[in-house]
Design a protein around this motif. Structure first.
Motif, PDB file in Angstrom:
ATOM      1  N   LYS A 117     -20.731  21.478   4.007  1.00 61.08           N
ATOM      2  CA  LYS A 117     -20.257  21.103   5.096  1.00 61.08           C
ATOM      3  C   LYS A 117     -20.655  22.410   6.135  1.00 61.08           C
ATOM      4  O   LYS A 117     -19.163  23.309   5.791  1.00 61.08           O
ATOM      5  CB  LYS A 117     -19.096  20.483   4.954  1.00 61.08           C
ATOM      6  N   LEU A 118     -21.356  22.338   6.708  1.00 64.90           N
ATOM      7  CA  LEU A 118     -21.046  23.251   8.150  1.00 64.90           C
ATOM      8  C   LEU A 118     -21.607  24.228   6.912  1.00 64.90           C
ATOM      9  O   LEU A 118     -22.460  24.533   6.539  1.00 64.90           O
ATOM     10  CB  LEU A 118     -20.052  23.369   9.228  1.00 64.90           C
ATOM     11  N   PHE A 119     -20.984  25.462   7.176  1.00 66.66           N
ATOM     12  CA  PHE A 119     -20.861  27.013   6.297  1.00 66.66           C
ATOM     13  C   PHE A 119     -20.325  26.684   5.283  1.00 66.66           C
ATOM     14  O   PHE A 119     -19.969  27.728   4.909  1.00 66.66           O
ATOM     15  CB  PHE A 119     -21.168  27.769   7.704  1.00 66.66           C
ATOM     16  N   LYS A 128      -8.855  22.389   1.644  1.00 65.80           N
ATOM     17  CA  LYS A 128      -7.715  22.055   1.488  1.00 65.80           C
ATOM     18  C   LYS A 128      -8.915  21.009   1.927  1.00 65.80           C
ATOM     19  O   LYS A 128      -8.887  21.184   3.486  1.00 65.80           O
ATOM     20  CB  LYS A 128      -6.979  21.709   2.542  1.00 65.80           C
ATOM     21  N   VAL A 129      -8.848  19.940   1.659  1.00 63.34           N
ATOM     22  CA  VAL A 129      -9.724  18.437   1.875  1.00 63.34           C
ATOM     23  C   VAL A 129      -9.364  17.175   2.291  1.00 63.34           C
ATOM     24  O   VAL A 129      -8.353  16.478   1.278  1.00 63.34           O
ATOM     25  CB  VAL A 129     -11.109  17.967   1.122  1.00 63.34           C
ATOM     26  N   GLU A 130      -8.860  16.454   3.835  1.00 63.55           N
ATOM     27  CA  GLU A 130      -7.667  15.699   3.475  1.00 63.55           C
ATOM     28  C   GLU A 130      -7.627  14.541   3.208  1.00 63.55           C
ATOM     29  O   GLU A 130      -9.368  13.957   3.042  1.00 63.55           O
ATOM     30  CB  GLU A 130      -7.847  15.332   5.345  1.00 63.55           C
ATOM     31  N   LYS A 131      -7.005  13.357   2.268  1.00 63.41           N
ATOM     32  CA  LYS A 131      -8.181  12.674   1.935  1.00 63.41           C
ATOM     33  C   LYS A 131      -8.505  11.416   3.347  1.00 63.41           C
ATOM     34  O   LYS A 131      -8.772  10.683   2.707  1.00 63.41           O
ATOM     35  CB  LYS A 131      -6.117  10.962   1.863  1.00 63.41           C
ATOM     36  N   GLU A 132      -7.726  11.273   4.542  1.00 58.03           N
ATOM     37  CA  GLU A 132      -8.838  10.667   5.387  1.00 58.03           C
ATOM     38  C   GLU A 132     -10.255  10.794   5.569  1.00 58.03           C
ATOM     39  O   GLU A 132     -10.792  10.357   5.448  1.00 58.03           O
ATOM     40  CB  GLU A 132      -8.242  11.259   7.000  1.00 58.03           C
ATOM     41  N   LYS A 133      -9.981  12.277   5.693  1.00 56.74           N
ATOM     42  CA  LYS A 133     -11.625  12.905   5.187  1.00 56.74           C
ATOM     43  C   LYS A 133     -12.888  11.899   3.886  1.00 56.74           C
ATOM     44  O   LYS A 133     -13.871  12.846   3.925  1.00 56.74           O
ATOM     45  CB  LYS A 133     -11.973  14.512   5.178  1.00 56.74           C
ATOM     46  N   ILE A 134     -12.146  12.507   3.201  1.00 57.62           N
ATOM     47  CA  ILE A 134     -12.840  11.875   1.431  1.00 57.62           C
ATOM     48  C   ILE A 134     -13.016  10.343   1.440  1.00 57.62           C
ATOM     49  O   ILE A 134     -14.188  10.423   1.390  1.00 57.62           O
ATOM     50  CB  ILE A 134     -11.025  12.132   0.291  1.00 57.62           C
ATOM     51  N   GLU A 165     -13.857   8.852   4.317  1.00 58.39           N
ATOM     52  CA  GLU A 165     -14.594   8.187   5.532  1.00 58.39           C
ATOM     53  C   GLU A 165     -15.962   9.732   4.759  1.00 58.39           C
ATOM     54  O   GLU A 165     -17.106   8.113   4.996  1.00 58.39           O
ATOM     55  CB  GLU A 165     -14.217   8.971   6.723  1.00 58.39           C
ATOM     56  N   ALA A 166     -15.796  10.074   4.093  1.00 58.58           N
ATOM     57  CA  ALA A 166     -16.976  10.367   3.190  1.00 58.58           C
ATOM     58  C   ALA A 166     -17.618   9.711   2.165  1.00 58.58           C
ATOM     59  O   ALA A 166     -19.249   9.443   2.654  1.00 58.58           O
ATOM     60  CB  ALA A 166     -16.935  11.564   2.543  1.00 58.58           C
ATOM     61  N   PHE A 167     -16.951   8.840   1.942  1.00 64.16           N
ATOM     62  CA  PHE A 167     -17.030   7.912   0.501  1.00 64.16           C
ATOM     63  C   PHE A 167     -17.646   6.843   1.678  1.00 64.16           C
ATOM     64  O   PHE A 167     -18.869   6.083   1.142  1.00 64.16           O
ATOM     65  CB  PHE A 167     -16.257   7.696  -0.577  1.00 64.16           C
ATOM     66  N   ARG A 168     -17.150   6.586   2.249  1.00 62.97           N
ATOM     67  CA  ARG A 168     -17.590   5.064   2.976  1.00 62.97           C
ATOM     68  C   ARG A 168     -18.496   5.082   4.037  1.00 62.97           C
ATOM     69  O   ARG A 168     -19.361   4.684   3.675  1.00 62.97           O
ATOM     70  CB  ARG A 168     -15.897   5.057   4.254  1.00 62.97           C
ATOM     71  N   GLU A 169     -18.721   6.486   4.629  1.00 63.56           N
ATOM     72  CA  GLU A 169     -20.380   6.948   4.393  1.00 63.56           C
ATOM     73  C   GLU A 169     -21.480   6.771   3.812  1.00 63.56           C
ATOM     74  O   GLU A 169     -22.205   6.497   4.051  1.00 63.56           O
ATOM     75  CB  GLU A 169     -20.277   8.119   5.402  1.00 63.56           C
ATOM     76  N   GLY A 170     -21.465   7.420   2.513  1.00 67.27           N
ATOM     77  CA  GLY A 170     -21.728   7.257   1.186  1.00 67.27           C
ATOM     78  C   GLY A 170     -21.922   6.259   1.324  1.00 67.27           C
ATOM     79  O   GLY A 170     -23.486   5.854   0.459  1.00 67.27           O
ATOM     80  N   LEU A 171     -21.840   5.583   0.902  1.00 66.47           N
ATOM     81  CA  LEU A 171     -21.580   3.909   0.293  1.00 66.47           C
ATOM     82  C   LEU A 171     -22.263   3.374   1.313  1.00 66.47           C
ATOM     83  O   LEU A 171     -23.315   2.772   1.285  1.00 66.47           O
ATOM     84  CB  LEU A 171     -19.906   3.023  -0.173  1.00 66.47           C
ATOM     85  N   ALA A 172     -22.211   3.017   3.123  1.00 65.97           N
ATOM     86  CA  ALA A 172     -22.907   2.259   3.590  1.00 65.97           C
ATOM     87  C   ALA A 172     -24.193   3.029   3.679  1.00 65.97           C
ATOM     88  O   ALA A 172     -25.110   2.028   4.315  1.00 65.97           O
ATOM     89  CB  ALA A 172     -22.189   3.363   5.043  1.00 65.97           C
ATOM     90  N   ASN A 173     -24.751   3.765   3.802  1.00 62.39           N
ATOM     91  CA  ASN A 173     -26.184   5.142   3.481  1.00 62.39           C
ATOM     92  C   ASN A 173     -26.341   3.877   2.268  1.00 62.39           C
ATOM     93  O   ASN A 173     -27.275   4.085   2.458  1.00 62.39           O
ATOM     94  CB  ASN A 173     -25.932   6.157   3.506  1.00 62.39           C
ATOM     95  N   ARG A 182      -4.573  10.945  -1.736  1.00 59.47           N
ATOM     96  CA  ARG A 182      -4.044  12.371  -2.278  1.00 59.47           C
ATOM     97  C   ARG A 182      -4.996  13.158  -1.499  1.00 59.47           C
ATOM     98  O   ARG A 182      -6.811  12.994  -1.418  1.00 59.47           O
ATOM     99  CB  ARG A 182      -3.551  12.922  -3.355  1.00 59.47           C
ATOM    100  N   ASP A 183      -4.470  13.976  -0.642  1.00 62.99           N
ATOM    101  CA  ASP A 183      -5.298  15.676  -0.137  1.00 62.99           C
ATOM    102  C   ASP A 183      -5.853  16.355  -1.624  1.00 62.99           C
ATOM    103  O   ASP A 183      -4.971  15.943  -2.866  1.00 62.99           O
ATOM    104  CB  ASP A 183      -5.053  16.741   0.718  1.00 62.99           C
ATOM    105  N   PHE A 184      -7.624  17.042  -2.116  1.00 57.87           N
ATOM    106  CA  PHE A 184      -8.324  17.428  -2.344  1.00 57.87           C
ATOM    107  C   PHE A 184      -7.564  19.498  -1.853  1.00 57.87           C
ATOM    108  O   PHE A 184      -8.090  19.623  -0.775  1.00 57.87           O
ATOM    109  CB  PHE A 184      -9.474  16.717  -2.821  1.00 57.87           C
ATOM    110  N   VAL A 185      -7.976  19.463  -3.109  1.00 59.69           N
ATOM    111  CA  VAL A 185      -7.153  21.082  -2.937  1.00 59.69           C
ATOM    112  C   VAL A 185      -8.018  22.005  -3.759  1.00 59.69           C
ATOM    113  O   VAL A 185      -8.466  21.758  -4.660  1.00 59.69           O
ATOM    114  CB  VAL A 185      -6.236  21.565  -2.857  1.00 59.69           C
TER     115      VAL A 185
END
Length: 186
Positions: A48-50, A87-93, A95-103, A123-126
């Motif tokens: 994601k980005l760099f 650390k990847v916050e649970k909200e980003k996780i 949202e990424a799954f939601r976007e992937g499913l919508a695609n 929970r966040d992923f670390v």
């Protein structure tokens, strides 16, 4: 005589599980999932980005090189994510799954299965965390975080959509998809 005995014992000994090492993470050559032996088909790094977010690995019973081959392959499949980012916050996780499913399917992304699935990730992923998405041949989807079962559901259409997040026409990361589908001789 002793040499023959030693050779016989070596031939009868179980073969070790070989591993590939990526960014200090061991990716075993094979894993047991739902009583089936699955083999490492390929892997890549989700960026994601760099930033390197996680190593994504695909495990299947037979070598595959496309989503259609994955879907045609009977039995279980496993998508494994070994997190590299701090650390990847649970909200980003979520949202990424939601976007992937919508695609994959707007209808499935808005459905009950998607809501249940997204609810598993509270929970966040670390760095060092492992998330495994087990996809049974019967359409069962199960998720584990560091070995802890987060939830299961059964929906063949939803299982296909989850695979599509990584391997579909609109994958989350095209390089990751290519790495997971690289296949190899077994």
């Amino acid at each position: 005589m002793i040499v023959r005995l030693l050779l016989s014992l070596l031939l009868l000994a179980p073969l070790p599980t070989l591993a590939v090492e990526v960014e200090g993470v061991q990716l075993p050559d094979r894993l047991e999932v739902q009583g089936e032996t699955l083999h490492h088909n390929g892997h890549g790094i989700r960026k994601k980005l760099f930033f390197d977010i996680y190593i994504g690995s695909l495990y299947t019973a037979t070598p595959v090189h496309s989503l259609s081959e994955v879907l045609a392959s009977p039995g279980a499949k496993l998508i494994r994510m070994d997190f590299l980012y701090k650390k990847v916050e649970k909200e980003k996780i979520i949202e990424a799954f939601r976007e992937g499913l919508a695609n994959q399917s707007a209808a499935l992304a808005a459905g009950e299965e998607a809501q249940a699935f997204l609810g598993w990730f509270g929970r966040d992923f670390v760095r060092g965390d492992r998330v495994e998405l087990e996809l049974g041949g019967d359409g069962t989807v199960a998720a584990r975080h560091n070995g802890e079962l987060l939830g299961t559901l059964r929906s063949p259409a939803f299982a296909e959509a989850v695979l599509g997040i990584y391997l579909g026409d609109k994958p989350a990361d095209a390089r990751l998809k290519a790495g997971m589908l690289q296949g190899k001789e077994r």
